[in-house]
Design a protein around this motif. Sequence first.
Motif, PDB file in Angstrom:
ATOM      1  N   HIS A 124       0.847  -1.197   0.000  1.00  0.00           N
ATOM      2  CA  HIS A 124       0.000   0.000   0.000  1.00  0.00           C
ATOM      3  C   HIS A 124       0.882   1.247   0.000  1.00  0.00           C
ATOM      4  CE1 HIS A 124      -3.426  -2.589   1.117  1.00  0.00           C
ATOM      5  NE2 HIS A 124      -2.524  -3.223   1.843  1.00  0.00           N
ATOM      6  N   GLN A 125       0.922   1.915  -1.141  1.00  0.00           N
ATOM      7  CA  GLN A 125       1.703   3.144  -1.238  1.00  0.00           C
ATOM      8  C   GLN A 125       0.885   4.365  -0.832  1.00  0.00           C
ATOM      9  OE1 GLN A 125       2.889   2.337  -5.369  1.00  0.00           O
ATOM     10  NE2 GLN A 125       4.993   2.244  -4.646  1.00  0.00           N
ATOM     11  N   ALA A 145       1.903 -11.267   2.576  1.00  0.00           N
ATOM     12  CA  ALA A 145       2.464 -10.055   3.183  1.00  0.00           C
ATOM     13  C   ALA A 145       1.549  -8.872   2.878  1.00  0.00           C
ATOM     14  CB  ALA A 145       3.871  -9.782   2.648  1.00  0.00           C
ATOM     15  N   ASN A 146       1.330  -8.058   3.891  1.00  0.00           N
ATOM     16  CA  ASN A 146       0.555  -6.824   3.738  1.00  0.00           C
ATOM     17  C   ASN A 146       1.479  -5.692   4.175  1.00  0.00           C
ATOM     18  OD1 ASN A 146      -2.025  -5.447   3.224  1.00  0.00           O
ATOM     19  ND2 ASN A 146      -1.952  -4.936   5.405  1.00  0.00           N
ATOM     20  N   ILE A 147       2.027  -4.972   3.203  1.00  0.00           N
ATOM     21  CA  ILE A 147       3.116  -4.026   3.459  1.00  0.00           C
ATOM     22  C   ILE A 147       2.622  -2.605   3.218  1.00  0.00           C
ATOM     23  CG2 ILE A 147       5.474  -3.363   2.793  1.00  0.00           C
ATOM     24  CD1 ILE A 147       5.822  -6.283   1.802  1.00  0.00           C
ATOM     25  N   ILE A 148       2.907  -1.719   4.162  1.00  0.00           N
ATOM     26  CA  ILE A 148       2.396  -0.349   4.105  1.00  0.00           C
ATOM     27  C   ILE A 148       3.565   0.628   4.058  1.00  0.00           C
ATOM     28  CG2 ILE A 148       0.898   1.356   5.214  1.00  0.00           C
ATOM     29  CD1 ILE A 148      -0.307  -0.983   6.847  1.00  0.00           C
ATOM     30  N   TYR A 149       3.538   1.533   3.082  1.00  0.00           N
ATOM     31  CA  TYR A 149       4.570   2.564   3.007  1.00  0.00           C
ATOM     32  C   TYR A 149       4.467   3.446   4.242  1.00  0.00           C
ATOM     33  CZ  TYR A 149       7.750   6.006   1.044  1.00  0.00           C
ATOM     34  OH  TYR A 149       8.826   6.835   0.835  1.00  0.00           O
ATOM     35  N   VAL A 150       5.602   3.817   4.786  1.00  0.00           N
ATOM     36  CA  VAL A 150       5.650   4.447   6.102  1.00  0.00           C
ATOM     37  C   VAL A 150       4.820   5.736   6.182  1.00  0.00           C
ATOM     38  CG1 VAL A 150       7.773   5.745   5.653  1.00  0.00           C
ATOM     39  CG2 VAL A 150       7.220   5.018   7.992  1.00  0.00           C
ATOM     40  N   ASN A 151       4.678   6.462   5.085  1.00  0.00           N
ATOM     41  CA  ASN A 151       3.891   7.706   5.102  1.00  0.00           C
ATOM     42  C   ASN A 151       2.407   7.453   5.386  1.00  0.00           C
ATOM     43  OD1 ASN A 151       6.231   8.984   4.470  1.00  0.00           O
ATOM     44  ND2 ASN A 151       5.593   9.731   2.462  1.00  0.00           N
ATOM     45  N   GLN A 152       1.962   6.222   5.130  1.00  0.00           N
ATOM     46  CA  GLN A 152       0.547   5.883   5.304  1.00  0.00           C
ATOM     47  C   GLN A 152       0.313   4.961   6.495  1.00  0.00           C
ATOM     48  OE1 GLN A 152      -1.555   7.319   3.071  1.00  0.00           O
ATOM     49  NE2 GLN A 152       0.172   8.245   2.019  1.00  0.00           N
ATOM     50  N   ILE A 153       1.355   4.729   7.282  1.00  0.00           N
ATOM     51  CA  ILE A 153       1.322   3.631   8.232  1.00  0.00           C
ATOM     52  C   ILE A 153       0.234   3.784   9.297  1.00  0.00           C
ATOM     53  CG2 ILE A 153       3.043   4.458   9.916  1.00  0.00           C
ATOM     54  CD1 ILE A 153       3.056   0.952   8.441  1.00  0.00           C
ATOM     55  N   LEU A 154       0.052   4.976   9.853  1.00  0.00           N
ATOM     56  CA  LEU A 154      -0.906   5.127  10.941  1.00  0.00           C
ATOM     57  C   LEU A 154      -2.340   4.963  10.459  1.00  0.00           C
ATOM     58  CD1 LEU A 154       0.629   8.049  13.033  1.00  0.00           C
ATOM     59  CD2 LEU A 154       0.574   5.620  13.597  1.00  0.00           C
TER      60      LEU A 154
END
Length: 315
Positions: A124-125, A145-154
């Motif tokens: 998820h970008q 794997a469910n991977i989230i770009y750090v800008n969207q993490i919260l």
Amino acid sequence: MYFPFLRGKQFELIALRELVSLPLDSTKISPIVEPLKKNLNTIATAAKALKTLEVKVQLIVNPQYGDLKNKTEDLLNFITSQKASFGTDNLIPTFLIENSADFRLFYSFKTNPSYSGYPFSLIHQKQIPEVDQIVEYMTKGEVVANIIYVNQILALRRKFRGITSSLLADPFNRQLRNSDYLDNEDEFFSNDYLYYSEEGYAGFSDYLTIGSDFVEGGRLPYAVAIHLTYLDSGSGDIRIHHFLSDTNHDDSDTAGKFYEALIKLIKFIDNHKTPETLAIAKFKEYYESQAYPGLGVIKKLSIMHHIELMQSVMK
């Protein structure tokens, strides 16, 4: 779990193949590969080599760049054919989620009977309007794997309550010109490996010593840079050192410039008693022989070293 994010360039895929001899640990390493070229033979070869270690490859089926952009069905066919023909079942269809068009591709995959029960991964970008619909399709047994770009993490972690997620960051501080690394020869890189588990993540990901910016080819550099990550034994942080050539007034004598940078690297690893990885052993060989392997090999060794380092520091 560490998910190194690679683009399907020749030397990046060779790096994965050569790391098989380490060997890579399938409980710690699972590379993400964004394919760029229509010819997928190099990816097939890398996947077969990694299959011997049961290492999963998160293969992006909706790449943003290269020949295979908008060729999702071709990439899904490639994954199924590799499994059927060669038993290469470690290729995981992986969707980049940045906009509604990406959701439609994922929806088409999930509602296609041919892929019923098929494992998949998501990166998820951005948070898109259809995020709640994505959650509905995320059956536990199917999500690798469910991977989230750090800008969207919260924001996205709140949406994915109950779904184990990993984080993606880009800690590489890319400069416009190699010579600009002289201003920050030694920098903090990351400490995600220290905290991801206690913060509730299943894993973490980065773009290694390449960065997320897509760069296709280019002219000979005025300065040669070797990027090497290392463990700061005091803080436990991963730092990165940029080793630069000295004679950077034009683009001539790339081999000589490599050796100038290499001398600095060898001195650094001797002074810091840096553990010898496969890549450092090769750098030492080039130092002794004064051979120039080419810019692609330098990049490959930097990638190999970072992956081996991350595997060695993970519990």
